[in-house]
Enzyme design. Structure first.
Site, PDB file in Angstrom:
ATOM      1  CE  LYS A  66      -4.180  -1.922   1.907  1.00 43.53           C
ATOM      2  NZ  LYS A  66      -5.409  -1.470   3.055  1.00 43.53           N
ATOM      3  CG  ASP A 102      -8.699   0.575   2.945  1.00 42.94           C
ATOM      4  OD1 ASP A 102      -9.278   0.038   2.519  1.00 42.94           O
ATOM      5  OD2 ASP A 102      -7.365   0.489   3.051  1.00 42.94           O
TER       6      ASP A 102
END
Ligand code: ATR
Length: 275
Positions: A66, A102
């Site tokens: 990420k 997210d």
């Protein structure tokens, strides 16, 4: 031409993203595929170039890539920059741009429980997940956020960046009854780990306990909170909504999240309901 999308990570075989996105492609009559790709850290750059050349329309990025993906991308938006992490990549001509869905995915899931915007919120944890959620809570209009963490210094740092309040864990445990919503974002709570990130003896019955973990669908934290009379929200909604926001960025279509939450819950072997 048929479009294709992917999720890259290491490990990747247990990802539920291919099932979720392929179901949504089918439901919406789109001629597209979604492929899990196992990419080890040392291969990330080559894998990225391959995705570009082979014409992926977009992809998800999961652990451990990420952050490492960021320097490879054509650009990232403000959300990904604030989080210093990317989970969704969208093609723009001959390059890829990164964003992060997210935190907003968590907040959309939270909104299904109809919380008041002046709710007093306690966030447990100060890692990457807590970071995304604390920024998204602010964007979502939740102003009263307190952050507690095993390592207090990290709670202080995150709180100062997001305009929240830091609190030592012992004090948060003692004053747990002051909070309307308690959000557990730490890695404590996975199946074999019976430990709790915070003692729940002082929680107020009727308050909402939320966990970002979705496998197991009912974590020890949620079980204990329910025994204390809390309402509970597990991590399935966050998973589905982070995917739904990505799906909309890729296709312009809002997919059916409610049905997907049921399908994913069934896939995880449970009939848990948020209540
Ligand atoms: P993620 O990106 O999943 O949030 P992370 O950045 O490694 O992962 O952060 C993990 C979080 O879980 C941190 O808040 C960590 O607390 P520390 O900052 O003190 O390390 C928390 N955490 C992990 N194991 C824990 C444990 N056994 N008890 C309490 N908190 C724990």
């Amino acid at each position: 031409m048929k479009k294709w999308y992917a999720v890259i990570g290491d490990p990747i075989s247990h990802s539920l993203s291919p099932f979720m996105h392929e179901t949504w492609f089918r439901e919406n009559g789109l001629d597209a595929s979604f492929i899990p790709v196992h990419v080890e850290p040392s291969d990330l750059k080559q894998a990225y170039e391959a995705l570009l050349i082979l014409g992926a329309s977009g992809f998800n990025v999961t652990l451990p890539h990420k952050q490492a993906i960021i320097p490879l991308l054509g650009g990232i938006d403000d959300t990904a920059a604030a989080m210093d992490a990317v989970n969704t990549v969208v093609r723009s001509g001959k390059s890829f741009n990164g964003t992060n869905t997210d935190g907003d995915g968590f907040v959309k899931s939270l909104l299904t429980m109809k919380p008041a915007s002046d709710s007093r919120i306690l966030l447990i944890g100060a890692g990457g997940a807590a970071r995304g959620i604390s920024f998204a809570l602010k964007r979502g209009g939740f102003e009263d956020v307190t952050i507690t963490n095993r390592t207090y210094r990290r709670a202080e740092e995150l709180a100062s960046e997001t305009g929240s309040k830091p609190m030592m864990k012992a004090e948060a445990e003692h004053r747990l009854g002051d909070f309307d919503i308690i959000i557990q974002t730490t890695s404590v709570g996975l199946a074999e780990d019976e430990a709790l990130p915070i003692g729940l003896q002082n929680v107020r019955p009727g308050s909402l306990a939320a966990d970002i973990v979705y496998n197991p669908i009912e974590t020890p934290f949620l079980k204990r909170a329910e025994e204390e009379g809390c309402r509970t929200l597990n991590g399935v909604g966050m998973f589905v909504y982070q995917g739904a926001i990505a799906f909309e960025k890729w296709t312009g279509i809002k997919p059916d999240t409610e049905k997907m939450i049921q399908l994913i819950t069934e896939k995880l072997g449970g009939n848990y309901v948020n209540r």
